[in-house]
Enzyme design. Sequence first.
Site, short mmCIF file in Angstrom:
data_model
loop_
_atom_site.label_atom_id
_atom_site.label_comp_id
_atom_site.label_asym_id
_atom_site.label_seq_id
_atom_site.Cartn_x
_atom_site.Cartn_y
_atom_site.Cartn_z
N ASN A 156 0.93 -1.35 0.02
CA ASN A 156 0.01 -0.03 0.27
C ASN A 156 0.93 1.33 0.01
O ASN A 156 0.53 2.17 -0.40
CB ASN A 156 -0.87 -0.10 1.15
CG ASN A 156 -0.38 -0.19 2.52
OD1 ASN A 156 0.98 -0.85 2.54
ND2 ASN A 156 -0.95 0.35 3.66
N GLU B 124 3.07 -4.32 12.44
CA GLU B 124 2.13 -3.32 12.21
C GLU B 124 1.24 -3.88 11.18
O GLU B 124 1.55 -4.42 10.02
CB GLU B 124 3.24 -2.27 11.52
CG GLU B 124 2.55 -0.87 11.63
CD GLU B 124 1.10 -0.48 10.61
OE1 GLU B 124 0.31 -1.30 10.79
OE2 GLU B 124 1.18 0.31 10.05
N CYS C 113 -3.15 1.90 6.56
CA CYS C 113 -3.56 1.30 7.69
C CYS C 113 -4.30 2.16 8.55
O CYS C 113 -4.88 1.87 9.53
CB CYS C 113 -2.22 0.41 8.35
SG CYS C 113 -0.95 1.71 8.35
O1 TXE Z 1 -1.13 -8.87 3.40
P1 TXE Z 1 0.05 -9.82 3.71
P2 TXE Z 1 -2.04 -9.00 2.02
C1 TXE Z 1 -4.14 -5.66 5.45
C2 TXE Z 1 -5.55 -5.34 4.65
C3 TXE Z 1 -5.29 -6.34 3.47
C4 TXE Z 1 -4.85 -7.37 3.91
C5 TXE Z 1 -4.18 -8.70 3.04
O2 TXE Z 1 -6.60 -5.38 5.30
O3 TXE Z 1 -6.75 -6.40 2.84
O4 TXE Z 1 -3.84 -7.04 5.02
O5 TXE Z 1 -3.20 -7.93 2.44
C6 TXE Z 1 4.28 -11.09 3.23
N1 TXE Z 1 5.71 -15.24 6.12
N2 TXE Z 1 -2.75 -5.01 5.18
O6 TXE Z 1 -2.33 -10.32 1.75
O7 TXE Z 1 -0.34 -11.30 3.26
C7 TXE Z 1 3.94 -10.84 1.71
O8 TXE Z 1 4.69 -11.33 0.82
C8 TXE Z 1 6.42 -14.19 5.75
C9 TXE Z 1 -2.89 -4.07 6.12
O9 TXE Z 1 -1.04 -8.27 0.85
O10 TXE Z 1 0.15 -9.50 5.25
C10 TXE Z 1 3.80 -9.17 1.75
O11 TXE Z 1 5.21 -8.90 1.47
N3 TXE Z 1 5.91 -13.07 5.04
C11 TXE Z 1 -1.46 -3.43 6.26
C12 TXE Z 1 3.74 -8.97 3.38
O12 TXE Z 1 3.93 -10.19 4.08
C13 TXE Z 1 4.74 -13.41 4.45
C14 TXE Z 1 -0.51 -3.47 4.82
C15 TXE Z 1 2.10 -8.63 3.55
O13 TXE Z 1 1.20 -9.50 3.07
C16 TXE Z 1 4.12 -14.76 4.55
C17 TXE Z 1 -1.10 -4.56 3.82
C18 TXE Z 1 4.64 -15.44 5.53
N4 TXE Z 1 3.85 -16.51 5.86
C19 TXE Z 1 -2.38 -5.20 4.06
N5 TXE Z 1 3.02 -14.47 3.86
C20 TXE Z 1 -0.81 -2.50 6.88
N6 TXE Z 1 -0.46 -2.72 8.24
O14 TXE Z 1 -0.89 -1.33 6.67
C21 TXE Z 1 2.75 -13.06 3.13
N7 TXE Z 1 4.01 -12.56 3.81
#
Ligand code: TXE
Length: 532
Positions: A155, A251, A285
Amino acid sequence: MATRTFETQAAASHAEVEREIVSYDPSTGEELGRVPLATAEEVAGAVARARAAQKGWGALSFRERGAVVMRARALLLEGMDEVAALVSRESGKPEAEALAMEIVPTLDLMQFFARKSERMLRPERLDIGLYRFMGRTSTIVYRPLGVVGIISPWNFPWAIPLGEVVMALMAGNAVVLKPSELTPLVGLKIGDLFRRAGLPEGLLEVVTGDGRTGAALVEAGVDKIMFTGSVATGRRVAEAAARKLIPVVLELGGKDPMVVFEDADLSAAAHAAVWGAFANSGQACASVERCYVQESVAEEFTARVLSVVRALRQDPSARGGADVGAMSSERQLRTVEEHIRDAVARGACVLAGGERLQCAGTFHAPTVLADVDHTMAVMREETFGPVLPLMTFKTEEEALRLANDSDFGLTASVWTRDLRRGRRVAERIEAGTVMVNEVLYTHGIAQTPWGGVKQSGLGRTHGRLGLLELVAPHHIHVNRLARLHDVWWFNYTPGAARLFRSLARRFATGSLLQTLLLSPQMLRRYRERKGK
Ligand code: TXE
């Protein structure tokens, strides 16, 4: 050129066979490029290179490390339009928004940490109470952790990882960065920036890939993980890190409330609500995800919000001039549609928007909902899209109850002209940051801590608290009077036991006067020892 639809995101799985990640432009669906999907072995290799490079880097002065960061900053300033264009293409946000929300804050962050990290991490003399009268001193010296693993989302593909990279480097660490699979080109651009700035090889390794690459990074023997993403993935990362006893900062997003009291500047509050909910297409977020308005001004506030929303421009072909850009992925857009569908089925009313745009890109119209309640997903789960649900309240207590009725606690915002009330309410809201008469933007203030409570995560990034997450505190304790043996050492004679009782009664009060009354007993103990 390949284009992306939800189904053809399966193209990613095809590419995975070829061990590649395909990057798409969400506003057109066009393919932007391909990058390697790093294997566990490649991640381990990156960590090993980082560890080897860290030794020399950790030994440099803050000034020397800061000089590299300032060179990177100069290069970013020079090339900011190119970076903004790439961020816009890979994430779908308008270029102007990339400049305002990703480039300006990181330029400020870079100068801040390059110049101020030394002061924030200087050795700290502790107050050790009465022990100082025994010739002792205690100092905390902050040392680098070693190799920090950063796993970042899509994001804010530039601002989130870059800020953490700068802080980790300034603290003397090496970094292995795993950017989101949706924005790998921006991640690589961060590596490129520091390489051109002269950062020695190995200190910033960028490993592109998906969740498996992130999981491999947690397993690869780093000293800390800085993770930003979803609650579900954050929990998986924390579990894996716990097995290896590695600390984590998580976060995990929010469901941030905005509370508008009847005495608020309604014009400012309406504009803030619209920007807070729809900036970055609501994919922040700290986006305003729940808006509570005092009943007496709800009608006027709603009318103002709707008139601001009507003036928003959303144009799939205009990167520079649009206000609300594309959403980063089809999956994200479907979550928004699902939340709106659920809300409407439970009685919510759509006052604006409500639908996706019919075009090749993943655009959703800015949507305002009324008649919502806390049974709806749109008021409980992170929507992460351009949706502003409005709900009314009667009293301050009710506003607080509603604001705190959430599993999340990242930021919150309170609107009132009465700043005493603003502070009072702010102190009772369960969140990492509460703003009075502001929304969303404090991630951009590098000097302030960023992080949440409840399911919003653990630990902090940014500010001194964030910097302290990236160092190991070493406590150095010095006794300048080593000749005088401590009274609590062996042997435990009956006289010693009497003295210990007196220590419990007098010394442990922290009072110097009380402790001085023990002088004769202390002297006896020293003499008893000398006699041996
Ligand atoms: O996030 P993921 P996603 C929230 C928001 C969104 C939801 C899903 O609600 O709709 O999360 O987003 C890596 N071990 N936020 O699916 O899966 C992945 O490759 C280690 C809030 O995109 O959490 C990426 O680099 N790493 C948020 C990162 O984790 C792993 C911002 C985030 O992906 C992994 C984004 C694993 N097992 C989404 N699996 C905020 N806090 O601002 C995935 N990843």
